[in-house]
Structures are given as structure tokens and as C-alpha cells.
Design an enzyme around this catalytic site. Structure first.
Site, PDB file in Angstrom:
ATOM      1  N   TYR A 170      -6.671 -11.791 -10.275  1.00  0.00           N
ATOM      2  CA  TYR A 170      -7.904 -11.027 -10.515  1.00  0.00           C
ATOM      3  C   TYR A 170      -8.962 -11.914 -11.182  1.00  0.00           C
ATOM      4  O   TYR A 170     -10.103 -11.977 -10.725  1.00  0.00           O
ATOM      5  CB  TYR A 170      -7.597  -9.804 -11.387  1.00  0.00           C
ATOM      6  CG  TYR A 170      -8.835  -9.044 -11.782  1.00  0.00           C
ATOM      7  CD1 TYR A 170      -9.507  -8.260 -10.842  1.00  0.00           C
ATOM      8  CD2 TYR A 170      -9.366  -9.133 -13.065  1.00  0.00           C
ATOM      9  CE1 TYR A 170     -10.667  -7.574 -11.189  1.00  0.00           C
ATOM     10  CE2 TYR A 170     -10.511  -8.458 -13.421  1.00  0.00           C
ATOM     11  CZ  TYR A 170     -11.158  -7.677 -12.473  1.00  0.00           C
ATOM     12  OH  TYR A 170     -12.311  -6.999 -12.809  1.00  0.00           O
ATOM     13  N   LYS A 206     -12.725 -13.233  -9.676  1.00  0.00           N
ATOM     14  CA  LYS A 206     -14.048 -12.972 -10.247  1.00  0.00           C
ATOM     15  C   LYS A 206     -14.776 -14.293 -10.551  1.00  0.00           C
ATOM     16  O   LYS A 206     -16.001 -14.361 -10.480  1.00  0.00           O
ATOM     17  CB  LYS A 206     -13.929 -12.091 -11.493  1.00  0.00           C
ATOM     18  CG  LYS A 206     -13.419 -10.673 -11.196  1.00  0.00           C
ATOM     19  CD  LYS A 206     -14.362  -9.886 -10.277  1.00  0.00           C
ATOM     20  CE  LYS A 206     -13.945  -8.430 -10.129  1.00  0.00           C
ATOM     21  NZ  LYS A 206     -14.838  -7.647  -9.266  1.00  0.00           N
TER      22      LYS A 206
HETATM   23  N1  LIG Z   1     -12.662  -1.079 -15.454  1.00  0.00           N
HETATM   24  C1  LIG Z   1     -12.904  -2.223 -16.076  1.00  0.00           C
HETATM   25  O1  LIG Z   1     -12.595  -2.380 -17.278  1.00  0.00           O
HETATM   26  C2  LIG Z   1     -13.588  -3.358 -15.354  1.00  0.00           C
HETATM   27  C3  LIG Z   1     -13.946  -4.487 -16.111  1.00  0.00           C
HETATM   28  C4  LIG Z   1     -14.609  -5.539 -15.475  1.00  0.00           C
HETATM   29  C5  LIG Z   1     -14.929  -5.435 -14.130  1.00  0.00           C
HETATM   30  N2  LIG Z   1     -14.561  -4.331 -13.424  1.00  0.00           N
HETATM   31  C6  LIG Z   1     -14.930  -4.288 -12.002  1.00  0.00           C
HETATM   32  O2  LIG Z   1     -15.674  -3.109 -11.749  1.00  0.00           O
HETATM   33  C7  LIG Z   1     -15.524  -2.724 -10.374  1.00  0.00           C
HETATM   34  C8  LIG Z   1     -15.159  -1.257 -10.316  1.00  0.00           C
HETATM   35  O3  LIG Z   1     -13.931  -1.085 -10.993  1.00  0.00           O
HETATM   36  P1  LIG Z   1     -13.473   0.306 -11.621  1.00  0.00           P
HETATM   37  O4  LIG Z   1     -12.993   0.009 -12.974  1.00  0.00           O
HETATM   38  O5  LIG Z   1     -14.517   1.341 -11.417  1.00  0.00           O
HETATM   39  O6  LIG Z   1     -12.191   0.581 -10.717  1.00  0.00           O
HETATM   40  P2  LIG Z   1     -11.710   1.845  -9.875  1.00  0.00           P
HETATM   41  O7  LIG Z   1     -11.909   3.104 -10.615  1.00  0.00           O
HETATM   42  O8  LIG Z   1     -10.338   1.471  -9.423  1.00  0.00           O
HETATM   43  O9  LIG Z   1     -12.702   1.847  -8.625  1.00  0.00           O
HETATM   44  C9  LIG Z   1     -12.625   0.857  -7.647  1.00  0.00           C
HETATM   45  C10 LIG Z   1     -13.477   1.300  -6.477  1.00  0.00           C
HETATM   46  O10 LIG Z   1     -13.412   0.274  -5.489  1.00  0.00           O
HETATM   47  C11 LIG Z   1     -13.104   0.909  -4.253  1.00  0.00           C
HETATM   48  N3  LIG Z   1     -12.447   0.000  -3.322  1.00  0.00           N
HETATM   49  C12 LIG Z   1     -11.343  -0.754  -3.508  1.00  0.00           C
HETATM   50  N4  LIG Z   1     -11.050  -1.416  -2.374  1.00  0.00           N
HETATM   51  C13 LIG Z   1     -11.997  -1.070  -1.455  1.00  0.00           C
HETATM   52  C14 LIG Z   1     -12.239  -1.399  -0.106  1.00  0.00           C
HETATM   53  N5  LIG Z   1     -11.427  -2.229   0.564  1.00  0.00           N
HETATM   54  N6  LIG Z   1     -13.310  -0.870   0.510  1.00  0.00           N
HETATM   55  C15 LIG Z   1     -14.140  -0.028  -0.138  1.00  0.00           C
HETATM   56  N7  LIG Z   1     -13.956   0.356  -1.404  1.00  0.00           N
HETATM   57  C16 LIG Z   1     -12.896  -0.163  -2.055  1.00  0.00           C
HETATM   58  C17 LIG Z   1     -12.169   2.064  -4.647  1.00  0.00           C
HETATM   59  O11 LIG Z   1     -12.073   2.983  -3.561  1.00  0.00           O
HETATM   60  P3  LIG Z   1     -10.862   4.049  -3.412  1.00  0.00           P
HETATM   61  O12 LIG Z   1     -11.179   5.194  -4.323  1.00  0.00           O
HETATM   62  O13 LIG Z   1     -10.895   4.410  -1.966  1.00  0.00           O
HETATM   63  O14 LIG Z   1      -9.606   3.333  -3.811  1.00  0.00           O
HETATM   64  C18 LIG Z   1     -12.950   2.595  -5.832  1.00  0.00           C
HETATM   65  O15 LIG Z   1     -14.039   3.362  -5.407  1.00  0.00           O
HETATM   66  C19 LIG Z   1     -14.460  -3.662  -9.791  1.00  0.00           C
HETATM   67  O16 LIG Z   1     -15.083  -4.687  -9.067  1.00  0.00           O
HETATM   68  C20 LIG Z   1     -13.763  -4.220 -11.033  1.00  0.00           C
HETATM   69  O17 LIG Z   1     -13.213  -5.494 -10.811  1.00  0.00           O
HETATM   70  C21 LIG Z   1     -13.896  -3.293 -13.997  1.00  0.00           C
END
Ligand SMILES: NC(=O)c1ccc[n+]([C@@H]2O[C@H](COP(=O)([O-])OP(=O)(O)OC[C@H]3O[C@@H](n4cnc5c(N)ncnc54)[C@H](OP(=O)(O)O)[C@@H]3O)[C@@H](O)[C@H]2O)c1
Length: 247
Positions: A164, A168
Site C-alpha cells: 500500500y 502511494k
Molecule cells: N481511510 C484512511 O485513513 C486513508 C488514509 C490515507 C489515504 N486514504 C485513501 O483514501 C481513498 C479512499 O479510502 P477510504 O478510506 O474512503 O476507503 P473505503 O471506505 O474502503 O473506500 C474505497 C472506495 O474505493 C472504491 N474502489 C475500490 N476499488 C475500486 C475499483 N476497482 N473501481 C472503482 N472503485 C473502487 C470502493 O468501492 P466499493 O464500495 O465498490 O468497494 C470505495 O468506494 C483511498 O485511495 C485510500 O488509499 C485513506
């Protein structure tokens, strides 16, 4: 300022959903494309947003960012319906783990495919439409975990999710390289760290509300772009101005 058309991938939940909510609260006249893998989940998300009082126009379009056909189809729909795109937020992402050597290659490949290759391909199919906008902007959702400076200086603890973190880091490089492409000279291309947010991604163990995670994106889309150019940005606790993160 005239309204913008803003497309967010993976906006059916988590930080993508919160970003749409926060951007709409800031500028209700903007129009949104909630792009997600399953249309039904998108419609449910829109219902939830309406319950929260969100009034902006929201179009739900299906996309699996790991599928070429799905990306081409998304771009064709946006072109036919709107003719251009003002903002692309590449938010869809995965954080995968493996328990055994036999799962390791697949974990790395799937992580890099979704978090890096698919972002490049999303930009590739949508950038012709972004170049038609007078305010074209791309925001890639990265993570502080990507920072070689923070990681190597020991400011971040070791991680089990190496695939991961390196995905990034690669996303950051992609941001830098795409900003250098001559055809993109009029586009603002940025990468952000939302911080550790409570989402399904980390089993809701994050410390921040996803709406707080979205603040850096809202600030970058509603600020003078000469102040916050192509770069890697985050919003620190209690602040309302983005600050640069070392690469
Ligand atoms: N949460 C954190 O602490 C954190 C910190 C730093 C960065 N981020 C980044 O923030 C972003 C969002 O993360 P989140 O925390 O909101 O996670 P999340 O709740 O797991 O949401 C991830 C989203 O990405 C979608 N997704 C995954 N694979 C996909 C694909 N092949 N095509 C289209 N959509 C896809 C998922 O769709 P489905 O619902 O269909 O699975 C979901 O809508 C990510 O890039 C993550 O790396 C998160």
C-alpha cells in the site's frame, strides 16, 4: 464563479463520499459525478446525501477503475452528456494484506493495479475532457505513508502494508510526471493526504472523521491555485490552510 463539474471515483462511501458531501456544502451549485463500481450503491449514497441535506446535482456513473472498457465507457458518457470535465478526484483505492507467500504477488499486483495503474488510465481517458475546461484540476488521493522523507526519517512507524505505502509513493511520482506533460500545462495536478480517517478501509480504526479528511481537497478546490500548485498537500489539525508534505 460558474459552477464546475466534479467527478469523484469510489464516492459511494468513505472519504470519496465525504468529499462529495463537503464540496457540495461549500459550493451547492457545483455538479457532481459520483463514480462507483455498483450503481445501486451509488444511488443509496445519493439517498444518504439527500438525507444530509445535500442539494447539488449528482449523477451516478458506473466505473471499475481496473477495467479498461469500464473507463472508456465512463469517458464516453461524460463526453456525451457534458462535453467537458472540470475536476477529477482519483479517490478509489485499496489497502490489501497477505498472510502467506503464495498470496504476496497477487496482493502487490492488485494494490498497484488499483492505486497506480488505474489512476494513470483514469487520467488518460479523462484528461482530453479536463483540457476542455478553463479550470481543469486533478487531485489524487494519496497518503502520508507514501512520503519517503517521513518514512525514512522514522517519523512514521513501520507498516505491514508495504504494498500500500509503495503504491502511494508511486502515485505521487505519477502526479509529478503527469504535471510535466506539455499537454497538461494548463491543468493543476495535486496529490493529498487525507489523514487517518475512520472508514471501512481500516475497519473504522482511523482517528479522523472522513469529513475532516476531505478538508484538504475542499481547500485546494476553493483556493487561489497560484498559492497551492502542483504538489503534495495535507491539512494539519486545527488549521484551515493546506501545508506541503515532503515527498
Ligand atoms: N481511510 C484512511 O485513513 C486513508 C488514509 C490515507 C489515504 N486514504 C485513501 O483514501 C481513498 C479512499 O479510502 P477510504 O478510506 O474512503 O476507503 P473505503 O471506505 O474502503 O473506500 C474505497 C472506495 O474505493 C472504491 N474502489 C475500490 N476499488 C475500486 C475499483 N476497482 N473501481 C472503482 N472503485 C473502487 C470502493 O468501492 P466499493 O464500495 O465498490 O468497494 C470505495 O468506494 C483511498 O485511495 C485510500 O488509499 C485513506
Amino acid at each position: 464563479m460558474s459552477s464546475r463539474l466534479i467527478l469523484i471515483t469510489g464516492a459511494n462511501r468513505g472519504i470519496g463520499f465525504a468529499t462529495l458531501q463537503a464540496l457540495s456544502l461549500k459550493s451547492p451549485t457545483d455538479n457532481f459525478i459520483l463514480a462507483c463500481r455498483q450503481k445501486e450503491k451509488g444511488f443509496e449514497a445519493v439517498e444518504q446525501l439527500r438525507d444530509f441535506g445535500i442539494q447539488s446535482e449528482i449523477d451516478v456513473l458506473e466505473v471499475d477503475v481496473t477495467c479498461d472498457y469500464s473507463l472508456i465507457s465512463l469517458a464516453e458518457k461524460v463526453k456525451t452528456k457534458y462535453g467537458k470535465l472540470d475536476v477529477l478526484i482519483n479517490n478509489a483505492g485499496v489497502g490489501l494484506f497477505h498472510d502467506s507467500f503464495s498470496e504476496m504477488r497477487s496482493t502487490y499486483n492488485r494494490t498497484l493495479d488499483t492505486n497506480v495503474t488505474s489512476v494513470a488510465m483514469t487520467i488518460e481517458v479523462l484528461s482530453p475532457l479536463l483540457r476542455r475546461s478553463s479550470r481543469g484540476q486533478i487531485i489524487n488521493v494519496s497518503s502520508a505513508r507514501s512520503s519517503l522523507e517521513l518514512s525514512s526519517s522514522g517519523k512514521l512507524p513501520p507498516t505491514k502494508a508495504i504494498a500500500y505505502s509503495l503504491s502511494k509513493t508511486a502515485l505521487n511520482m505519477l502526479t509529478v510526471e503527469y504535471a510535466k506533460i506539455p499537454e497538461n500545462k494548463d491543468l493543476i495536478i495535486q496529490t493529498v493526504s487525507p489523514g487517518h480517517c475512520k472508514t471501512a478501509f481500516n475497519n473504522y480504526r482511523g482517528t479522523k472523521d472522513p469529513l475532516d479528511g476531505a478538508k484538504v481537497i475542499v481547500a485546494l478546490l476553493h483556493s487561489d491555485t497560484s498559492m497551492f500548485g502542483n504538489g503534495f498537500w495535507q491539512m494539519e489539525e486545527g488549521e484551515d490552510v493546506p501545508v506541503k508534505i515532503p515527498w
